[in-house]
Design a protein around this motif. Structure first.
Motif, PDB file in Angstrom:
ATOM      1  N   ILE A 123       1.019 -14.993  -6.300  1.00 55.88           N
ATOM      2  CA  ILE A 123       0.778 -13.929  -5.331  1.00 55.88           C
ATOM      3  C   ILE A 123       2.052 -13.769  -4.511  1.00 55.88           C
ATOM      4  O   ILE A 123       2.478 -14.705  -3.828  1.00 55.88           O
ATOM      5  CB  ILE A 123      -0.397 -14.294  -4.406  1.00 55.88           C
ATOM      6  CG1 ILE A 123      -1.644 -14.581  -5.230  1.00 55.88           C
ATOM      7  CG2 ILE A 123      -0.632 -13.186  -3.380  1.00 55.88           C
ATOM      8  CD1 ILE A 123      -2.705 -15.367  -4.472  1.00 55.88           C
ATOM      9  N   ALA A 124       2.662 -12.599  -4.594  1.00 55.93           N
ATOM     10  CA  ALA A 124       3.874 -12.299  -3.822  1.00 55.93           C
ATOM     11  C   ALA A 124       3.500 -11.331  -2.709  1.00 55.93           C
ATOM     12  O   ALA A 124       2.835 -10.320  -2.941  1.00 55.93           O
ATOM     13  CB  ALA A 124       4.937 -11.692  -4.728  1.00 55.93           C
ATOM     14  N   VAL A 125       3.940 -11.653  -1.494  1.00 57.86           N
ATOM     15  CA  VAL A 125       3.638 -10.824  -0.331  1.00 57.86           C
ATOM     16  C   VAL A 125       4.960 -10.398   0.303  1.00 57.86           C
ATOM     17  O   VAL A 125       5.846 -11.229   0.515  1.00 57.86           O
ATOM     18  CB  VAL A 125       2.782 -11.606   0.699  1.00 57.86           C
ATOM     19  CG1 VAL A 125       2.446 -10.742   1.896  1.00 57.86           C
ATOM     20  CG2 VAL A 125       1.525 -12.156   0.044  1.00 57.86           C
ATOM     21  N   ARG A 126       5.069  -9.081   0.603  1.00 62.31           N
ATOM     22  CA  ARG A 126       6.291  -8.549   1.224  1.00 62.31           C
ATOM     23  C   ARG A 126       5.937  -7.852   2.530  1.00 62.31           C
ATOM     24  O   ARG A 126       5.018  -7.044   2.588  1.00 62.31           O
ATOM     25  CB  ARG A 126       6.976  -7.555   0.294  1.00 62.31           C
ATOM     26  CG  ARG A 126       8.310  -7.053   0.846  1.00 62.31           C
ATOM     27  CD  ARG A 126       8.962  -6.010  -0.031  1.00 62.31           C
ATOM     28  NE  ARG A 126       8.207  -4.772   0.093  1.00 62.31           N
ATOM     29  CZ  ARG A 126       7.815  -4.021  -0.924  1.00 62.31           C
ATOM     30  NH1 ARG A 126       8.074  -4.367  -2.158  1.00 62.31           N
ATOM     31  NH2 ARG A 126       7.148  -2.902  -0.717  1.00 62.31           N
ATOM     32  N   GLY A 127       6.703  -8.177   3.570  1.00 69.34           N
ATOM     33  CA  GLY A 127       6.512  -7.554   4.877  1.00 69.34           C
ATOM     34  C   GLY A 127       7.477  -6.409   5.095  1.00 69.34           C
ATOM     35  O   GLY A 127       8.451  -6.231   4.355  1.00 69.34           O
ATOM     36  N   ALA A 128       7.210  -5.635   6.129  1.00 68.36           N
ATOM     37  CA  ALA A 128       8.017  -4.459   6.452  1.00 68.36           C
ATOM     38  C   ALA A 128       9.474  -4.814   6.745  1.00 68.36           C
ATOM     39  O   ALA A 128      10.373  -4.006   6.525  1.00 68.36           O
ATOM     40  CB  ALA A 128       7.404  -3.722   7.641  1.00 68.36           C
TER      41      ALA A 128
END
Length: 120
Positions: free
Chosen positions: A48-53
């Motif tokens: 699971i890859a999560v990217r923030g603003a």
């Protein structure tokens, strides 16, 4: 879900906050990940890859959040200290982490991927 957390932030020291929001696992299951139902352990190969603003990224394994394995109660927070995160966007919250490096603010994208190549 509610979580009272304390974590060490590299830029601003110890942080203490109260977050509310759904479990990441529940949200992702409702999105219908492409596990092979004929292979009982297929879900264990997914990341699971999560990217923030702000470009900040974090990586988790499916097994880490799966109730049958690691059971980490990772949140997709929609409030912080009672204030809605509507404008800022939801935040990844890992109450079990001592360091706040995987707390991702203003989530722009979450990718669940099991298609990476196996090492030879």
């Amino acid at each position: 879900m509610r979580a009272q957390v304390s974590f060490d932030c590299a830029t601003s020291g110890i942080q203490q906050h109260r977050f509310t929001g759904p479990f990441l696992h529940d949200v992702l299951v409702s999105a219908g990940p492409a596990f092979d139902p004929a292979r009982r352990k297929d879900r264990l190969r997914f990341l699971i890859a999560v990217r923030g603003a702000d470009g900040h990224r974090a990586l988790l394994s499916w097994a880490e959040i799966d109730p049958d394995f690691g059971r980490a109660q990772v949140l997709l927070a929609v409030t912080i200290d009672g204030t809605p995160l509507d404008r800022a966007g939801s935040q990844l919250v890992l109450p079990q982490d001592r360091c706040g490096a995987r707390y991702i603010s203003g989530i722009e994208a979450i990718r669940v991927d099991g298609g990476y190549t196996v090492w030879a």
